[in-house]
Every structure is written in C-alpha cells, then in structure tokens.
Design a protein around this motif. Structure first.
Motif, mmCIF file in Angstrom:
data_model
loop_
_atom_site.group_PDB
_atom_site.id
_atom_site.type_symbol
_atom_site.label_atom_id
_atom_site.label_comp_id
_atom_site.label_asym_id
_atom_site.label_seq_id
_atom_site.Cartn_x
_atom_site.Cartn_y
_atom_site.Cartn_z
ATOM 1 N N GLY A 76 -7.669 28.695 -10.305
ATOM 2 C CA GLY A 76 -8.420 29.888 -10.687
ATOM 3 C C GLY A 76 -9.068 30.564 -9.504
ATOM 4 O O GLY A 76 -9.137 31.797 -9.435
ATOM 5 N N LEU A 77 -9.557 29.777 -8.540
ATOM 6 C CA LEU A 77 -10.139 30.348 -7.322
ATOM 7 C C LEU A 77 -9.061 31.025 -6.478
ATOM 8 O O LEU A 77 -9.287 32.081 -5.878
ATOM 9 N N ALA A 78 -7.888 30.410 -6.408
ATOM 10 C CA ALA A 78 -6.836 30.912 -5.531
ATOM 11 C C ALA A 78 -6.282 32.265 -5.963
ATOM 12 O O ALA A 78 -5.824 33.050 -5.131
ATOM 13 N N VAL A 79 -6.312 32.549 -7.276
ATOM 14 C CA VAL A 79 -5.753 33.829 -7.752
ATOM 15 C C VAL A 79 -6.799 34.941 -7.769
ATOM 16 O O VAL A 79 -6.468 36.094 -8.100
ATOM 17 N N ASP A 80 -8.019 34.635 -7.410
ATOM 18 C CA ASP A 80 -9.090 35.634 -7.426
ATOM 19 C C ASP A 80 -8.810 36.700 -6.360
ATOM 20 O O ASP A 80 -8.769 36.389 -5.167
ATOM 21 N N PRO A 81 -8.642 37.959 -6.739
ATOM 22 C CA PRO A 81 -8.318 39.004 -5.752
ATOM 23 C C PRO A 81 -9.471 39.331 -4.810
ATOM 24 O O PRO A 81 -9.244 39.939 -3.754
ATOM 25 N N ASP A 82 -10.672 38.942 -5.184
ATOM 26 C CA ASP A 82 -11.841 39.288 -4.363
ATOM 27 C C ASP A 82 -12.183 38.226 -3.314
ATOM 28 O O ASP A 82 -13.111 38.406 -2.523
ATOM 29 N N GLN A 83 -11.485 37.124 -3.314
ATOM 30 C CA GLN A 83 -11.821 36.069 -2.353
ATOM 31 C C GLN A 83 -11.434 36.486 -0.940
ATOM 32 O O GLN A 83 -10.527 37.295 -0.734
ATOM 33 N N GLN A 84 -12.116 35.869 0.037
ATOM 34 C CA GLN A 84 -11.808 36.147 1.434
ATOM 35 C C GLN A 84 -10.405 35.632 1.753
ATOM 36 O O GLN A 84 -10.044 34.515 1.415
ATOM 37 N N GLY A 85 -9.590 36.453 2.376
ATOM 38 C CA GLY A 85 -8.213 36.091 2.685
ATOM 39 C C GLY A 85 -7.227 36.529 1.631
ATOM 40 O O GLY A 85 -6.016 36.419 1.822
ATOM 41 N N PRO A 87 -5.711 36.817 -2.587
ATOM 42 C CA PRO A 87 -5.218 35.841 -3.557
ATOM 43 C C PRO A 87 -3.943 35.153 -3.070
ATOM 44 O O PRO A 87 -3.215 35.658 -2.219
ATOM 45 N N LEU A 88 -3.685 33.973 -3.658
ATOM 46 C CA LEU A 88 -2.462 33.233 -3.371
ATOM 47 C C LEU A 88 -1.595 33.193 -4.630
ATOM 48 O O LEU A 88 -2.094 33.304 -5.752
ATOM 49 N N LEU A 89 -0.301 33.021 -4.413
ATOM 50 C CA LEU A 89 0.589 32.721 -5.525
ATOM 51 C C LEU A 89 0.404 31.243 -5.880
ATOM 52 O O LEU A 89 0.377 30.386 -4.991
ATOM 53 N N VAL A 90 0.259 30.938 -7.163
ATOM 54 C CA VAL A 90 0.032 29.545 -7.544
ATOM 55 C C VAL A 90 1.060 29.096 -8.571
ATOM 56 O O VAL A 90 1.493 29.867 -9.434
ATOM 57 N N GLN A 91 1.440 27.849 -8.426
ATOM 58 C CA GLN A 91 2.251 27.150 -9.416
ATOM 59 C C GLN A 91 1.423 25.946 -9.861
ATOM 60 O O GLN A 91 1.039 25.112 -9.037
ATOM 61 N N VAL A 92 1.100 25.858 -11.144
ATOM 62 C CA VAL A 92 0.292 24.771 -11.665
ATOM 63 C C VAL A 92 1.150 23.960 -12.627
ATOM 64 O O VAL A 92 1.631 24.476 -13.638
ATOM 65 N N LEU A 112 -9.132 23.730 -17.822
ATOM 66 C CA LEU A 112 -7.900 24.377 -18.262
ATOM 67 C C LEU A 112 -8.196 25.737 -18.885
ATOM 68 O O LEU A 112 -7.555 26.744 -18.543
ATOM 69 N N LYS A 113 -9.183 25.809 -19.766
ATOM 70 C CA LYS A 113 -9.548 27.083 -20.382
ATOM 71 C C LYS A 113 -10.050 28.076 -19.335
ATOM 72 O O LYS A 113 -9.721 29.262 -19.380
ATOM 73 N N TRP A 114 -10.854 27.587 -18.407
ATOM 74 C CA TRP A 114 -11.419 28.440 -17.358
ATOM 75 C C TRP A 114 -10.308 29.057 -16.512
ATOM 76 O O TRP A 114 -10.325 30.259 -16.202
ATOM 77 N N ALA A 115 -9.316 28.220 -16.131
ATOM 78 C CA ALA A 115 -8.229 28.708 -15.281
ATOM 79 C C ALA A 115 -7.341 29.690 -16.037
ATOM 80 O O ALA A 115 -6.961 30.755 -15.511
ATOM 81 N N GLU A 116 -7.008 29.365 -17.288
ATOM 82 C CA GLU A 116 -6.135 30.255 -18.060
ATOM 83 C C GLU A 116 -6.816 31.580 -18.350
ATOM 84 O O GLU A 116 -6.145 32.631 -18.402
ATOM 85 N N ALA A 117 -8.123 31.566 -18.479
ATOM 86 C CA ALA A 117 -8.848 32.821 -18.696
ATOM 87 C C ALA A 117 -8.767 33.731 -17.479
ATOM 88 O O ALA A 117 -8.984 34.944 -17.596
ATOM 89 N N ARG A 118 -8.447 33.185 -16.336
ATOM 90 C CA ARG A 118 -8.321 33.967 -15.098
ATOM 91 C C ARG A 118 -6.874 34.265 -14.741
ATOM 92 O O ARG A 118 -6.562 34.671 -13.619
ATOM 93 N N GLY A 119 -6.005 34.055 -15.702
ATOM 94 C CA GLY A 119 -4.605 34.431 -15.518
ATOM 95 C C GLY A 119 -3.713 33.343 -14.968
ATOM 96 O O GLY A 119 -2.530 33.598 -14.677
ATOM 97 N N VAL A 120 -4.230 32.136 -14.827
ATOM 98 C CA VAL A 120 -3.407 31.037 -14.315
ATOM 99 C C VAL A 120 -2.477 30.552 -15.421
ATOM 100 O O VAL A 120 -2.904 30.327 -16.560
ATOM 101 N N ILE A 121 -1.206 30.390 -15.091
ATOM 102 C CA ILE A 121 -0.225 29.847 -16.032
ATOM 103 C C ILE A 121 -0.038 28.368 -15.713
ATOM 104 O O ILE A 121 0.352 28.002 -14.595
ATOM 105 N N VAL A 122 -0.328 27.530 -16.680
ATOM 106 C CA VAL A 122 -0.190 26.084 -16.510
ATOM 107 C C VAL A 122 1.082 25.641 -17.219
ATOM 108 O O VAL A 122 1.212 25.778 -18.438
ATOM 109 N N GLU A 123 2.032 25.121 -16.461
ATOM 110 C CA GLU A 123 3.313 24.675 -17.006
ATOM 111 C C GLU A 123 3.344 23.152 -17.103
ATOM 112 O O GLU A 123 2.714 22.451 -16.323
ATOM 113 N N GLY A 124 4.113 22.658 -18.010
ATOM 114 C CA GLY A 124 4.415 21.237 -18.032
ATOM 115 C C GLY A 124 5.429 20.915 -16.955
ATOM 116 O O GLY A 124 6.355 21.702 -16.709
ATOM 117 N N TYR A 125 5.258 19.778 -16.315
ATOM 118 C CA TYR A 125 6.218 19.416 -15.263
ATOM 119 C C TYR A 125 7.510 18.921 -15.898
ATOM 120 O O TYR A 125 7.496 17.998 -16.719
#
Length: 529
Positions: A76-85, A87-92, A112-125
């Motif tokens: 959730g932190l990594a996809v934040d567009p306002d962070q310094q540097g 956002p990153l592409l993430v695979q969870v 899990l809820k916090w991350a998904e609320a920020r647009g993170v897609i959590v996949e099963g491995y």
C-alpha cells in the motif's frame, strides 16, 4: 553479513520473547497493533528505497501471519503516488490463495483490507513468475518451529533461484529464530529488517548465511518495554580496550602466562599462542614444550622463555610460577601429553586455565585424575570438540548452539567459549554472542592465537600477581568467574574484529592466523588503521 548494533540494542531474543515485547508494547503501553505493523512496513520500505533508489517494481510474498501483514502494508505504501521517489509497480502474492484469506486474523486481516482499499491487487500464488525487480519475503516469520511445508518450500526455492535481490521481514522464511538452523529450506536474503527485538538465531549457525545485511528497527516503542522482558543473551558490541597503564607499571603487573603444548611436530601451535599473548600485553610469557622444540621457539620469539619438559613432574615448577596457564595448543594425544594435562589440572594448581585443542579432547576422554569441573577455567571448543565433550554429534551441537553452550558450562563449570559462526560465551548465568568474524578465519592456528589473546587479556585484568611478591612463589588464584567471562568476551571480540579489518583490506581467502596478531595489538592500543 553486516551488523554492528548500538550498545543500547545489545539484547538478543527468542521468538517467544519478541512476541512478549510486542504484547507489552500493545497491552502495557497502549500502542495499537496495526499502528506497530504500519511502523514496521514504513521502516522496511524506507530501508529498501535507501538501498535501491532506482527501483521500479516489487514482488511481495505474503503468508497468513503478521509478516504477511507487514508486506501487504508495504504494498500500500509503494503504490502511493505522493511518496518520495514516486509509486512502484507491485505484485502481491498470497501463499495459499483463498484458503489463506480465510486464515487471516487480527492485524494481518486489517492489513489486507487497508492495502486493497489503496488499489493493491492481492493474488493467490499459483506458480506465476515473480515479476518485481526486488522480492520481499513476508512468508513465514518467527513463529515457524517445524519443517517448512511443501508449498512454502517450493516458493522459497524459486526465490533463491531468481537471481533478484531479496529483503526479508523480521527473519528469512525457513530459518529458526531461536537457533539459526534451517528448517528444511530458507530464504537467502540480501537484507533482513528486524523489528523491536533481534532474534538470536540470525547471528549464529546458518543464520549468518541467510540474513545478509541486518538492520534492527525499534519502531519507537518505549524503552520501558525492554525492561519487562528478560533475556540472558547479549551481543558483544563496540571496541574493546583495556585500562590505560600507569606510568609506574612493570612487567609483574600484567601477568605471567605459561603456554603448555607442542608435542613432536606441533611446535607452531605453542609459538602462535605465546606470540599472541606477548603482543597482546602479557608481562611475561613462558612455554613448556618438547625439549627438541626449545631452540626453535627461542629463535622464533626470544622474548618468550622456552622450557623443554619431559614429564608432568618437570612441568610442576613452571606451573607454580605462572599466573595464567594455557594448555592444549599442539598438545597431541600421547603419553607425554596426558602427563602434562594431568599436572596442569592437579588439585594444588589453582591458577586459572585456558583449555584448548587436544586438552579438550583429553578432558572428553576422561584423562584427568581430578573431577572434570572447576570454576576458574575457560574452555574453548569448536563444534567438533564440543560434540566430544558432550558425547553427541556435531549436528546436535549446531542444531541449537545456545543449548549446547549451556550444557557444556553445566557439565564442566567455569566459562565456555563455543567457537564458530556467532561464537558464544557462557558463564552459567548469561551468554554473550560475537557477531563479528568472517569465513577467512576458517584456517589452521586461529584457535591457538585466540587462546593466547584470552590469556593475555585475563592476565592484565587480574593485575599484579602474587607470584612475584609472595615468599613461596605461588600465584594468586582469586579470580572471579565474572573476570574470566569478561576476559573471554574481550578477547573473542578483538580476535574477530581484527580478522574483519584484515578481510576488508586484503580479502578473506588466504587469511592466516598470525596475520591477526599485529592487528589485535593495534586494536588494543586504539588503532584501527
């Protein structure tokens, strides 16, 4: 591995003790559990961006515990567009997919809820490629106490074969937090970020091969938390120096050390131990060895008083004159060796002893006439010698080095130095761990040099001996076990620190035991260059 903690962070913990730290912070000091998880995620993410500033994508591997929660918050932190540097592409990837989702509880479910609320897609491995430039290991955490499951093992192997940098949260998955043993297979991390308390298994046995660079983040919990959870294991940290010498000092103030050993063909061991003792500040150094070695020893180090002894009886007078005795370097296992070992350990010889090498093997074989337990000696076994002393296998020693060093001390008394990656020093009440040292030290003679350093440090700590001031020439044996514990700790740290400095300058391959002696001397005098 690189880890040099500040002195205030010297305590090492079991997995259960780190869980107690978490509970104390939450229950006794009012810190919300999910707030701690967010702090952990921010600290780990900050460490990643500092070390890989050009990073563009992450793969975060999550299990059902709080380590998986940490990783999901990081996403959730990594996809934040306002962070310094930016956002990153993430695979969870969540190990176990839908079944794991139903197992998530507490802070992990909240993450899990916090991350998904920020647009993170959590996949099963499901065997899909790991697409990120860097992999974050949040799979198993400190709760693992049995073999890694087949599914987790397959993913860990894939991580290790990826060729990509890996960051582990708390500790590499598959590693036992308490012992440092690999439980089937374990992640090999480039960086491990631990939180609140450092698990002792990271710094000994196989832990040192798996954690890479090691960082401890306290997460700003109150200092009082650490006073509420007791631990008996601490790091040896910082530089170690002896007290400044008074201008009026003379050689009698710094110990008379006797090194006993060097059976036929093994004179080098006593020469290395005595040279180390001399260069590390001993006031007087003597050697008792086979008569044919005397001229060789004198030619190698004329400052050392070299004596040829043919029997234990001939050794007795030399023993009485010494204030600290080292026995074992090059001692061998002959009849001559047995006589010298029995003489040094005789009841009337109560000076402190450093027992090394073949003296340890003689002790294991029951070659002593006196009970094989005493307060004023330091035993310095490597894992093979420790196994013989405890009548078990080397694998059993290495499987739990902390338990092994305790058992050795309980059986033999005194202070025990269990050598190896993450050397342990035990006095019966506490254990100290040395986090310095490198694979270049895996060469002959290192233990001989260490025994000389321990003896020299102990002789100087004990101060002026009564062996030069008493009428009968006997030495003062009233050295508390705490002094032996401190002397062994200082010496082990100096020995490892010297090896690390030399490896940094010249590399690990080809590091010889005698290379350490001038470097240890420099460190004792406050000189590192």
């Amino acid at each position: 591995m690189s880890f040099l903690p500040p002195a205030s962070d010297s305590a090492l913990y079991t997995a259960e003790q780190t869980r107690q730290l978490d509970r104390c912070a939450i229950e006794n000091h009012g810190i919300d559990g999910f707030e701690l998880m967010q702090r952990a995620a921010r600290a780990a993410y900050r460490a990643i961006r500092q070390r890989w500033p050009q990073l563009r994508s992450l793969t975060l591997l999550c299990g059902s515990g709080n380590n998986g929660g940490d990783a999901m918050v990081m996403a959730g932190l990594a996809v934040d567009p306002d962070q310094q540097g930016g956002p990153l592409l993430v695979q969870v990837l969540l190990l176990g997919a839908e079944t794991t989702r139903t197992k998530l509880q507490g802070e992990a479910a909240q993450a899990l809820k916090w991350a998904e609320a920020r647009g993170v897609i959590v996949e099963g491995y499901g065997q899909q490629p790991l697409t990120g430039e860097l992999l974050v290991d949040g799979l198993l955490g400190t709760g693992l106490n049995g073999p890694v499951s087949d599914a987790a093992a397959a993913l860990i192997k894939k991580v290790n074969q990826s060729g990509k940098p890996v960051v582990a949260l708390d500790l590499p998955s598959g590693l036992c937090a308490d012992s440092g043993a690999v439980l089937g297979v374990a992640v090999r991390a480039d960086l491990t970020v631990s939180f609140i308390g450092l698990n002792r298994g990271l710094l000994t046995h196989q832990g040192v091969d798996h954690c890479g660079e090691l960082v401890l983040e306290s997460l700003d919990i109150p200092a009082a938390v650490y006073t509420e959870v007791a631990t008996d294991v601490d790091l040896i940290g910082g530089s170690q120096r002896l007290a400044r010498r008074p201008r009026s000092a003379h050689k009698g103030d710094f110990g008379h050390l006797l090194v006993v050993g060097g059976d036929r063909g093994m004179a080098g061991a006593v020469m290395m131990a005595s040279a180390a003792a001399l260069r590390c500040g001993a006031g007087l150094v003597s050697v008792a060895t086979q008569p044919e070695h005397v001229m060789l020893c004198i030619g190698n180090q004329p400052e050392v008083m070299s004596h040829g002894v043919r029997s234990g009886q001939e050794l007795e007078l030399l023993l009485w004159r010494a204030s600290v005795i080292v026995i074992g370097p090059g001692l061998g296992q002959s009849a001559w060796s047995g006589q010298l070992l029995q003489a040094a350990q005789a009841e009337q010889i109560d000076q402190p002893l450093i027992i090394d090498a073949d003296a340890l093997n003689g002790l294991a074989r029951g070659k002593l006439v006196q009970p094989s337990k005493r307060d004023n000696w330091i035993l310095t076994p490597h894992p093979g010698e420790a196994a013989r002393l405890l009548n078990c296998s080397v694998a059993q020693i290495q499987a739990d080095r902390f338990e092994a060093v305790k058992l050795l001390q309980q059986r033999y008394g005194g202070v025990v130095v269990l050598k190896g990656a993450g050397t342990l020093i035990c006095d019966g009440n506490n254990i100290r761990l040395c986090c310095r040292g490198n694979p270049g030290m895996a060469s002959g003679g290192m233990g001989d040099v260490l025994s000389g350093v321990i003896a020299a440090v102990l002789g100087q700590m004990a101060g002026r001996t009564s062996g030069e001031s008493s009428a009968d020439g006997s030495a003062d044996s009233s050295i508390a076990r705490s002094m032996l514990f401190d002397a062994a700790s200082v010496a082990v740290n100096l020995h490892a620190q010297a090896a690390d400095l030399l490896a940094q300058r010249h590399g690990e391959i080809g590091l010889a035991a005698t290379d350490l002696i001038p470097q240890i001397r420099a460190l004792l005098n406050g000189i590192e260059e």
